[in-house]
Design a protein around this motif. Sequence first.
Motif, PDB file in Angstrom:
ATOM      1  N   UNK A 248       0.796  -1.226   0.000  1.00 31.52           N
ATOM      2  CA  UNK A 248       0.000   0.000   0.000  1.00 31.52           C
ATOM      3  C   UNK A 248       0.834   1.284   0.000  1.00 31.52           C
ATOM      4  N   UNK A 249       1.866   1.444   0.857  1.00 34.01           N
ATOM      5  CA  UNK A 249       2.628   2.703   0.817  1.00 34.01           C
ATOM      6  C   UNK A 249       3.277   2.966  -0.538  1.00 34.01           C
ATOM      7  N   UNK A 250       3.833   1.929  -1.149  1.00 35.65           N
ATOM      8  CA  UNK A 250       4.433   2.104  -2.466  1.00 35.65           C
ATOM      9  C   UNK A 250       3.368   2.408  -3.519  1.00 35.65           C
ATOM     10  N   UNK A 251       2.217   1.755  -3.402  1.00 33.38           N
ATOM     11  CA  UNK A 251       1.126   2.047  -4.337  1.00 33.38           C
ATOM     12  C   UNK A 251       0.669   3.496  -4.206  1.00 33.38           C
ATOM     13  N   UNK A 252       0.610   4.017  -2.990  1.00 26.37           N
ATOM     14  CA  UNK A 252       0.225   5.414  -2.782  1.00 26.37           C
ATOM     15  C   UNK A 252       1.259   6.341  -3.412  1.00 26.37           C
ATOM     16  N   UNK A 253       2.531   5.981  -3.276  1.00 25.62           N
ATOM     17  CA  UNK A 253       3.591   6.792  -3.891  1.00 25.62           C
ATOM     18  C   UNK A 253       3.455   6.781  -5.413  1.00 25.62           C
ATOM     19  N   UNK A 254       3.205   5.597  -5.982  1.00 27.92           N
ATOM     20  CA  UNK A 254       3.072   5.486  -7.427  1.00 27.92           C
ATOM     21  C   UNK A 254       1.837   6.215  -7.950  1.00 27.92           C
ATOM     22  N   UNK A 298     -14.458 -11.610   5.841  1.00 28.25           N
ATOM     23  CA  UNK A 298     -15.365 -10.725   5.109  1.00 28.25           C
ATOM     24  C   UNK A 298     -14.849  -9.286   5.100  1.00 28.25           C
ATOM     25  N   UNK A 299     -14.306  -8.836   6.235  1.00 29.76           N
ATOM     26  CA  UNK A 299     -13.766  -7.479   6.301  1.00 29.76           C
ATOM     27  C   UNK A 299     -12.519  -7.336   5.426  1.00 29.76           C
ATOM     28  N   UNK A 300     -11.701  -8.379   5.368  1.00 28.74           N
ATOM     29  CA  UNK A 300     -10.533  -8.339   4.480  1.00 28.74           C
ATOM     30  C   UNK A 300     -10.960  -8.252   3.026  1.00 28.74           C
ATOM     31  N   UNK A 301     -11.994  -9.006   2.665  1.00 27.88           N
ATOM     32  CA  UNK A 301     -12.528  -8.912   1.304  1.00 27.88           C
ATOM     33  C   UNK A 301     -13.076  -7.518   1.033  1.00 27.88           C
ATOM     34  N   UNK A 302     -13.737  -6.930   2.031  1.00 24.84           N
ATOM     35  CA  UNK A 302     -14.272  -5.572   1.866  1.00 24.84           C
ATOM     36  C   UNK A 302     -13.146  -4.565   1.681  1.00 24.84           C
ATOM     37  N   UNK A 303     -12.026  -4.781   2.370  1.00 21.18           N
ATOM     38  CA  UNK A 303     -10.902  -3.848   2.221  1.00 21.18           C
ATOM     39  C   UNK A 303     -10.368  -3.882   0.795  1.00 21.18           C
ATOM     40  N   UNK A 304     -10.266  -5.080   0.205  1.00 20.08           N
ATOM     41  CA  UNK A 304      -9.801  -5.193  -1.178  1.00 20.08           C
ATOM     42  C   UNK A 304     -10.800  -4.547  -2.134  1.00 20.08           C
ATOM     43  N   UNK A 305     -12.084  -4.707  -1.858  1.00 22.68           N
ATOM     44  CA  UNK A 305     -13.113  -4.110  -2.718  1.00 22.68           C
ATOM     45  C   UNK A 305     -13.047  -2.585  -2.675  1.00 22.68           C
ATOM     46  N   UNK A 310     -11.158   2.909  -5.952  1.00 22.66           N
ATOM     47  CA  UNK A 310     -10.522   4.207  -6.186  1.00 22.66           C
ATOM     48  C   UNK A 310      -9.108   4.243  -5.650  1.00 22.66           C
ATOM     49  N   UNK A 311      -8.350   5.257  -6.069  1.00 29.49           N
ATOM     50  CA  UNK A 311      -6.939   5.354  -5.664  1.00 29.49           C
ATOM     51  C   UNK A 311      -6.628   6.708  -5.016  1.00 29.49           C
ATOM     52  N   UNK A 312      -7.627   7.360  -4.448  1.00 30.10           N
ATOM     53  CA  UNK A 312      -7.327   8.575  -3.694  1.00 30.10           C
ATOM     54  C   UNK A 312      -6.986   8.191  -2.256  1.00 30.10           C
ATOM     55  N   UNK A 313      -6.571   9.164  -1.460  1.00 32.17           N
ATOM     56  CA  UNK A 313      -6.104   8.875  -0.100  1.00 32.17           C
ATOM     57  C   UNK A 313      -7.182   8.218   0.739  1.00 32.17           C
ATOM     58  N   UNK A 314      -8.435   8.666   0.607  1.00 34.30           N
ATOM     59  CA  UNK A 314      -9.516   8.114   1.420  1.00 34.30           C
ATOM     60  C   UNK A 314      -9.709   6.628   1.153  1.00 34.30           C
ATOM     61  N   UNK A 315      -9.615   6.213  -0.106  1.00 37.85           N
ATOM     62  CA  UNK A 315      -9.760   4.796  -0.431  1.00 37.85           C
ATOM     63  C   UNK A 315      -8.628   3.976   0.174  1.00 37.85           C
ATOM     64  N   UNK A 316      -7.405   4.484   0.084  1.00 33.38           N
ATOM     65  CA  UNK A 316      -6.281   3.762   0.687  1.00 33.38           C
ATOM     66  C   UNK A 316      -6.436   3.671   2.204  1.00 33.38           C
ATOM     67  N   UNK A 317      -6.837   4.771   2.834  1.00 31.61           N
ATOM     68  CA  UNK A 317      -6.994   4.763   4.292  1.00 31.61           C
ATOM     69  C   UNK A 317      -8.053   3.760   4.727  1.00 31.61           C
ATOM     70  N   UNK A 318      -9.209   3.776   4.056  1.00 35.43           N
ATOM     71  CA  UNK A 318     -10.283   2.856   4.433  1.00 35.43           C
ATOM     72  C   UNK A 318      -9.869   1.412   4.157  1.00 35.43           C
ATOM     73  N   UNK A 319      -9.141   1.197   3.071  1.00 31.07           N
ATOM     74  CA  UNK A 319      -8.627  -0.145   2.789  1.00 31.07           C
ATOM     75  C   UNK A 319      -7.749  -0.640   3.932  1.00 31.07           C
TER      76      UNK A 319
END
Length: 412
Positions: A248-254, A298-305, A310-319
């Motif tokens: 995730x941190x590298x994905x956020x950087x990219x 189920x929560x892990x699956x929800x995090x991937x969903x 989306x790829x904004x900060x809010x999506x990464x944080x909630x993931x």
Amino acid sequence: MSHAAASPAPALAPALPARSGMGNVVRLAVAQALAGANSTVIYATGAVVGNMLAPSKALATLPISIFVVGMAACTLPAGAIARRHGRRAAFLTGTGCGVLTGLMAALAVVLGSFWLFCAATFFGGVYAAVVLSFRFAAADGVAPERRPRALSAVMAGGVFAGVIGPQLVTHTMNLWPPYLFAATFLAQAAVAAMSALVLLGVRLPMPTAEEMSGGRPIGAIVRQPRFITAVICGVVSYLLMNFLMTAAPLAMHLCGLPQEDANLGLQWHVIAMYAPSYFTGRLIARFGAPRVVAMGLALTAASAAVGLAGVDAAHFWLTLILLGVGWNFGFVGASALVLECHRPEERTRVQSLNDFLVFGTMAVGSFSSGSLLTSYGWDVVLWVSFVPLGVAVAALAYTALGRMVRRSMQES
């Protein structure tokens, strides 16, 4: 059906007084908070120091991968020490490795030695694996019906580890110029020594002759459907947490997001990993470990969903937050299942085997997530995570179906 699957695990002998058992839980929770900062320090600094010292930039993340290898490599030897000399001996051995980690890492920074730093992170992994065995030790000295809560209470100490570690880095990283992080690693060694002082007060039963002999053959134990399910769910929960958290941190950087966003996301991820432990034990006691594990998956699956949405900060944080809570329910629930799969004399051997399988598989995820991300992108990393999730769900369903069939045959 096996003895362990047919009835709850019997009380340990000799049993500890209730006051001593709860005192152990408190001490182990405090030690978890102090010792857990070790992992946070290494995750926060490992790639940065690796980038500074590595002979090739491609090796920058190798120290973190070696940290995970250390976790896997030490679980069986630590279990052997606990079986022969008692859990406290294993704890103090691991804590000694924690002190050694800090001293070696500080020396590596001063000398500019990449391979010495890699050796330091290996011992850090040894320390981290021993720390995670605290959860099982907490269950040793309490009544069977209180074991899930004791296990969960110790894991709750990780909330404070998630605060102590980053603050340690922030306030010490520049104290010894020009050696960035050298003072941080010395402080980490001091915190490990403080944890050892806390662990000296832990009172656990010494191994009995039956425990030293090991009980049933390991093959008979690992063939239990419940043990297989517990291992699969523990492996998947920890594998996917590490797999997605590392990427995730590298994905956020990219994706062009600032480092501050990644730091904040990881902070809340660590809090989400451990904060539910304040009530996970109660959920297990009320609804049963399999249902709590299912909720974690189920929560892990929800995090991937959410990550796919989306790829904004809010999506990464909630993931990352959903991933942390999912890991807690899945891993703590799977650990509670392991407690139902062994007799008292088999506990250290079975628990260390479980952790070896969990951490060994996690090492694979640690080595593969970065290359998968850089080669195929964040979306592919998320889609791949659904494969092991499906395996864990199938294992839970199979075990539940088998239990229903046996109950129906008994009633008829």
